[in-house]
Design an enzyme around this catalytic site. Structure first.
Site, PDB file in Angstrom:
ATOM      1  CG  ASP A   1       2.322  -2.453  -5.698  1.00 51.85           C
ATOM      2  OD1 ASP A   1       2.860  -1.936  -6.697  1.00 51.85           O
ATOM      3  OD2 ASP A   1       2.864  -2.494  -4.576  1.00 51.85           O
TER       4      ASP A   1
ATOM      5  CG  HIS B   1       2.274   3.515  -1.129  1.00 56.55           C
ATOM      6  ND1 HIS B   1       1.619   2.489  -0.494  1.00 56.55           N
ATOM      7  CD2 HIS B   1       3.273   2.937  -1.854  1.00 56.55           C
ATOM      8  CE1 HIS B   1       2.201   1.332  -0.820  1.00 56.55           C
ATOM      9  NE2 HIS B   1       3.200   1.575  -1.641  1.00 56.55           N
TER      10      HIS B   1
ATOM     11  CG  ASP C   1       5.794  -3.967  -6.138  1.00 59.28           C
ATOM     12  OD1 ASP C   1       4.681  -4.458  -6.437  1.00 59.28           O
ATOM     13  OD2 ASP C   1       5.900  -2.895  -5.515  1.00 59.28           O
TER      14      ASP C   1
ATOM     15  CG  HIS D   1       4.680  -2.170  -1.247  1.00 58.17           C
ATOM     16  ND1 HIS D   1       5.305  -2.117  -2.474  1.00 58.17           N
ATOM     17  CD2 HIS D   1       5.624  -2.467  -0.334  1.00 58.17           C
ATOM     18  CE1 HIS D   1       6.600  -2.361  -2.292  1.00 58.17           C
ATOM     19  NE2 HIS D   1       6.824  -2.579  -1.019  1.00 58.17           N
TER      20      HIS D   1
HETATM   21 ZN   LIG Z   1       4.694  -1.703  -4.431  1.00 58.12          ZN
END
Ligand SMILES: [Zn+2]
Length: 419
Positions: free
Chosen positions: A161, A125, A244, A163
């Site tokens: 992932d 991120h 995740d 996200h």
């Molecule tokens: Zn994540």
């Protein structure tokens, strides 16, 4: 497979109760330790110089985080509180970069075909000029640019992932000889990663997945992405290895399973074998349920280790006993308790229960917010057991959290992987 890992366990502390915590790294290492002997060699990662991060980050941002003042606070918050910058966080993040650089050099020189960087904070991120989402430096995107610049490699960075890897996308947006592909839960944070975000040269692939979707959807999406990666023709595949998206992760709205991580590892190994001499570098990203992280990383890596045909010497095998890890500022203390004193005790500080190392005063563990304890008893029992054993292995913490979720009837999990 070579594992390049952060050897200072509690470097980069987290806010108490936060899901992104030092125990994640120990759970990941514990998972990899389940793989057969002779398949892995262990290496301590060393930090790169700050200036090296400039290939992926704005020098002004690097100056801001390197000159942060800790005379009045132990930690700054970069992202409305979610991304902690402590005095040792930058060193930790630069060590993740160093691990990636060393692993890449080993892979590109043919000494091994696969590597895994196990370090925190995660990175995907972090954009060119900001830390966010628990991430400070964009390790995976940096590693892609570093591999291209130093080894002339075409690099595909793939990101399963939960996200969207908005930071990796930002860093690689206009970079030739790179490809970035991500699946992520539609509508989950940070909200970017629409299919129409395709990069400066059409080399960015985003596949948002519907909330509640599981194995069939993820396999279809990744089969397509793997075809695109094959067309791109990489010399190295880097994986932003987050765990995740599993149905039991507290942040997840997707329903991936352990079998999906095995499937992903197997298909990736086949692809890498076909297109890039089996070269795969994985870098730890998210994954907040410790049990999922431990078993997910093992399931995924077991398939990739099949790419390395030669047996390796073990090297620097990690310690997954929490009492074996020292906080940097407590280095040099002996953890031998005084006569009659137990090594560990349960302490209440700031409204939270902690496991404290008696001799050093170091707090080794507190329960994350997403795990509810209905009483102090589980911690007391665990401490009694650890004192008798003379160790607090991460596996005991993993068991405590799994039990607590079951007992409290609070199990965000939707998989049957651990029932
Ligand atoms: Zn994540």
């Amino acid at each position: 497979m070579q594992i390049h890992y952060q050897t200072k366990g509690f470097i980069h502390p987290s806010k108490p109760g936060h899901p992104e915590r030092p125990h994640r790294q120990m759970a990941a290492l514990s998972g990899l330790l389940q793989l057969p002997e002779g398949k892995l060699s262990w290496h301590g990662a060393q930090p790169v110089e700050l200036v090296e991060a400039e290939i992926a980050h704005d020098p002004n941002y690097l100056r801001m985080i390197s000159e942060a003042d800790f005379s009045r606070t132990r930690a700054h918050q970069l992202d409305g509180g979610d991304t902690v910058l402590s005095e040792t966080t930058l060193e930790a993040a630069l060590t993740a970069l160093g691990g990636a650089r060393s692993a890449t050099a080993q892979i590109m020189s043919g000494k091994t075909s696969t590597g895994f960087v196990v370090a925190r904070p995660p990175g995907h991120h972090a954009t060119k000029n900001s830390g966010m989402g628990f991430c400070l430096l964009g390790t995976a995107a940096w590693a892609a640019l570093d591999a291209r610049n130093r080894h002339g490699a075409r690099v595909a960075l793939i990101d399963p992932d939960l996200h969207h890897g908005n930071g990796s996308q930002n860093i690689l947006w206009d970079e030739p000889d790179t490809l970035f592909a991500s699946t992520h839960e539609k509508g989950n944070w940070p909200g970017s990663g629409q299919p129409e975000e395709t990069g400066g040269m059409g080399q960015i692939i985003n596949v948002p997945l519907d909330k509640g979707s599981g194995s069939a959807t993820m396999r279809e999406a990744w089969a397509d992405i793997f075809d695109r990666v094959a067309e791109f023709g990489p010399d190295l595949i880097i994986v932003s290895a987050g765990f995740d998206a599993h149905g039991d992760d507290p942040l997840s709205g997707l329903n991936w399973t352990m079998e999906d991580y095995s499937w992903f590892g197997k298909r990736l190994a086949e692809l890498a074998d076909e297109v890039c001499h089996g070269r795969v570098l994985s870098i730890l990203e998210g994954g907040y349920d410790l049990q999922v992280l431990k078993h997910g990383i093992a399931a995924f890596s077991a398939e990739l280790t099949e790419l390395d045909d030669k047996s390796t010497s073990p090297g620097l095998v990690p310690d997954t006993d929490l009492m074996g890890w020292r906080a940097p500022h407590l280095g040099g203390y002996s953890n031998m308790p005084h006569p009659g004193q137990e090594a560990l005790k349960v302490t209440k500080v700031g409204g939270r229960l902690w496991i404290e190392e008696t001799a050093t005063g170091q707090f080794l563990y507190t329960v994350p917010e997403f795990v509810k304890l209905i009483s102090r008893d589980p911690l007391t029992h665990l401490v009694r057991e650890a004192n008798a054993l003379g160790q607090l292995p991460i596996d005991m913490i993993i068991r405590l959290e799994a039990e607590a979720k079951r007992v409290a009837g609070f199990n965000p999990g939707r998989s049957n992987d651990f029932s």
